[in-house]
Design a protein around this motif. Structure first.
Motif, PDB file in Angstrom:
ATOM      1  N   ASP A 213       0.824  -1.208  -0.005  1.00 55.27           N
ATOM      2  CA  ASP A 213      -0.094   0.008  -0.059  1.00 55.27           C
ATOM      3  C   ASP A 213       1.038   1.245  -0.045  1.00 55.27           C
ATOM      4  O   ASP A 213       0.563   2.100  -0.526  1.00 55.27           O
ATOM      5  CB  ASP A 213      -1.015  -0.118   1.231  1.00 55.27           C
ATOM      6  CG  ASP A 213      -2.440  -0.862   1.142  1.00 55.27           C
ATOM      7  OD1 ASP A 213      -2.328  -1.303  -0.314  1.00 55.27           O
ATOM      8  OD2 ASP A 213      -2.958  -0.857   2.120  1.00 55.27           O
ATOM      9  N   GLN A 214       2.072   1.336   0.655  1.00 57.67           N
ATOM     10  CA  GLN A 214       3.101   2.538   0.659  1.00 57.67           C
ATOM     11  C   GLN A 214       3.284   2.838  -0.508  1.00 57.67           C
ATOM     12  O   GLN A 214       3.418   3.860  -1.138  1.00 57.67           O
ATOM     13  CB  GLN A 214       3.995   2.209   1.766  1.00 57.67           C
ATOM     14  CG  GLN A 214       3.429   2.288   3.163  1.00 57.67           C
ATOM     15  CD  GLN A 214       4.836   2.147   4.282  1.00 57.67           C
ATOM     16  OE1 GLN A 214       5.768   1.581   3.856  1.00 57.67           O
ATOM     17  NE2 GLN A 214       4.407   2.483   5.438  1.00 57.67           N
ATOM     18  N   ILE A 215       4.280   1.749  -1.391  1.00 53.70           N
ATOM     19  CA  ILE A 215       4.598   1.838  -2.571  1.00 53.70           C
ATOM     20  C   ILE A 215       3.525   2.276  -3.719  1.00 53.70           C
ATOM     21  O   ILE A 215       3.838   3.069  -4.254  1.00 53.70           O
ATOM     22  CB  ILE A 215       5.418   0.674  -3.031  1.00 53.70           C
ATOM     23  CG1 ILE A 215       6.461   1.216  -4.169  1.00 53.70           C
ATOM     24  CG2 ILE A 215       4.467  -0.366  -3.292  1.00 53.70           C
ATOM     25  CD1 ILE A 215       7.526   0.355  -4.617  1.00 53.70           C
ATOM     26  N   PHE A 216       2.310   1.680  -3.326  1.00 53.09           N
ATOM     27  CA  PHE A 216       1.072   2.110  -4.374  1.00 53.09           C
ATOM     28  C   PHE A 216       0.811   3.589  -4.130  1.00 53.09           C
ATOM     29  O   PHE A 216       0.653   4.398  -4.980  1.00 53.09           O
ATOM     30  CB  PHE A 216      -0.026   1.211  -3.965  1.00 53.09           C
ATOM     31  CG  PHE A 216      -1.070   1.091  -5.174  1.00 53.09           C
ATOM     32  CD1 PHE A 216      -2.022   1.919  -4.871  1.00 53.09           C
ATOM     33  CD2 PHE A 216      -0.982   0.281  -6.149  1.00 53.09           C
ATOM     34  CE1 PHE A 216      -3.164   1.797  -6.128  1.00 53.09           C
ATOM     35  CE2 PHE A 216      -1.794   0.140  -7.144  1.00 53.09           C
ATOM     36  CZ  PHE A 216      -2.922   0.919  -6.997  1.00 53.09           C
ATOM     37  N   SER A 217       0.754   3.938  -2.916  1.00 49.36           N
ATOM     38  CA  SER A 217       0.382   5.544  -2.826  1.00 49.36           C
ATOM     39  C   SER A 217       1.241   6.378  -3.159  1.00 49.36           C
ATOM     40  O   SER A 217       1.181   7.386  -3.778  1.00 49.36           O
ATOM     41  CB  SER A 217       0.085   5.745  -1.315  1.00 49.36           C
ATOM     42  OG  SER A 217       1.026   5.417  -0.528  1.00 49.36           O
ATOM     43  N   ALA A 226      -4.308  -0.541  -2.317  1.00 47.53           N
ATOM     44  CA  ALA A 226      -5.374  -1.894  -2.495  1.00 47.53           C
ATOM     45  C   ALA A 226      -5.690  -2.424  -1.419  1.00 47.53           C
ATOM     46  O   ALA A 226      -7.018  -2.624  -1.390  1.00 47.53           O
ATOM     47  CB  ALA A 226      -4.510  -2.825  -3.635  1.00 47.53           C
ATOM     48  N   PHE A 227      -4.938  -2.812  -0.365  1.00 46.39           N
ATOM     49  CA  PHE A 227      -5.470  -3.423   0.838  1.00 46.39           C
ATOM     50  C   PHE A 227      -6.233  -2.551   1.581  1.00 46.39           C
ATOM     51  O   PHE A 227      -7.320  -3.021   2.097  1.00 46.39           O
ATOM     52  CB  PHE A 227      -4.326  -3.893   1.395  1.00 46.39           C
ATOM     53  CG  PHE A 227      -3.382  -5.214   0.767  1.00 46.39           C
ATOM     54  CD1 PHE A 227      -3.723  -6.423   0.841  1.00 46.39           C
ATOM     55  CD2 PHE A 227      -2.131  -4.534  -0.155  1.00 46.39           C
ATOM     56  CE1 PHE A 227      -2.972  -7.227   0.083  1.00 46.39           C
ATOM     57  CE2 PHE A 227      -1.520  -5.442  -0.809  1.00 46.39           C
ATOM     58  CZ  PHE A 227      -1.967  -7.070  -0.614  1.00 46.39           C
ATOM     59  N   HIS A 228      -6.167  -1.399   1.743  1.00 45.74           N
ATOM     60  CA  HIS A 228      -6.737  -0.532   2.562  1.00 45.74           C
ATOM     61  C   HIS A 228      -8.290  -0.424   1.901  1.00 45.74           C
ATOM     62  O   HIS A 228      -9.225  -0.317   2.685  1.00 45.74           O
ATOM     63  CB  HIS A 228      -6.162   1.015   2.788  1.00 45.74           C
ATOM     64  CG  HIS A 228      -6.840   1.747   3.497  1.00 45.74           C
ATOM     65  ND1 HIS A 228      -6.198   2.223   4.774  1.00 45.74           N
ATOM     66  CD2 HIS A 228      -8.300   2.082   3.764  1.00 45.74           C
ATOM     67  CE1 HIS A 228      -7.276   2.953   5.714  1.00 45.74           C
ATOM     68  NE2 HIS A 228      -8.407   2.939   5.005  1.00 45.74           N
TER      69      HIS A 228
END
Length: 287
Positions: A213-217, A226-228
């Motif tokens: 999620d961090q790299i995605f954001s 995606a997971f959030h």
């Protein structure tokens, strides 16, 4: 075409999505009926609507707060409605049963719709006789996201689609016409690939949900990863949708679904609504 000003509209299913749809459609001073067989669910829905509707009305151009009336009796909920939206979990038999009842109970000129996120409209018309008035109105996490996709069933009167596109615009939503029947609609087909590959990366141990999620954001410029977002939707719903995609397509890998089942569903970690999923949550009723 229809008197949608003086007649009520109906949302069937007052869960996480149903109550949100009701809130968005209650900003123009009209009457909204909200049905659920569970009085506990309708009580929770009224709490949600009372909390978020007044502010949403203020933010909506020419907003006027509607009267929202809850029902645990389906026949009474259907009286004189011009629109009925089915919004229950992605379980085919349950949807078929409810849509058959609605088709029989709502007025003959009323429009019947489903909010299904993965079943194409034609798959849901098995027990519907008046298919000319049947469409899919797929909402995306209202009231934050005011997008709705409108798709026919193959027998839908084109005038019904045109009418609903017009009405949704007047409700200050952003409607998109899905011009050909598609499992997953427009955005969800693209989103499914991102979601599934995120699960696959975690299932293989390449990274953790938090790090993905961090790299995605950072790189995707999204509010959440995606997971959030899966936690917000509900991991049981994500699992059901993935199973439906797998039934329709032979190239869907099993590992993402197995990862969800073994690590989350089997432990009743369903996301926000259970207080725990990929993340921990204190508030089970986030906006």
């Amino acid at each position: 075409m229809l008197d949608y000003i003086h007649r009520p509209l109906l949302i069937c299913g007052s869960g996480n999505m149903g109550r949100r749809i009701a809130t968005v459609l209650a900003t123009q001073g009209n009457m909204v009926h909200l049905y659920d067989s569970s009085s506990e669910q309708t009580d929770l829905s009224i709490q949600y609507i009372n909390e978020y509707l007044p502010e949403l009305v203020k933010e909506t151009p020419n907003g006027k707060q509607a009267t929202v009336k809850v029902f645990n009796d389906l026949e009474k909920a259907c009286e004189n409605v011009w629109l009925a939206i089915e919004s229950i979990p992605e379980i085919l038999d349950a949807k078929l049963d409810l849509l058959e009842k609605l088709d029989q109970l709502i007025p003959q000129d009323a429009i019947l719709t489903t909010n299904s996120s993965s079943f194409p409209s034609s798959q849901l018309t098995k027990n519907v006789k008046n298919t000319h008035r049947f469409i899919n109105t797929h909402f995306y996490r209202p009231p934050i996201t005011k997008v709705v996709e409108v798709m026919g069933c193959g027998h839908t009167d084109p005038k019904v689609i045109d009418f609903m596109m017009k009405v949704f615009t007047e409700f200050h939503l952003n409607p998109f016409h899905v011009r050909k029947e598609s499992i997953g609609f427009i955005f969800n087909r693209i989103w499914a690939a991102i979601k599934r590959e995120s699960l696959y990366v975690a299932a293989e141990g390449v990274s953790t949900p938090e790090e993905i999620d961090q790299i995605f954001s950072y790189l995707g410029d999204f509010r959440h990863g995606a997971f959030h977002l899966m936690d917000e939707v509900g991991l049981d719903v994500v699992y059901d949708i993935e199973n439906h995609y797998a039934e329709a397509r032979q190239d869907i890998p099993k590992e993402p679904r197995q990862y969800l089942q073994d690590n989350f569903l089997s432990k009743n970690k369903l996301g926000v609504k259970s207080g725990s999923g990929f993340y921990q949550y204190k508030d089970k009723n986030i906006k």
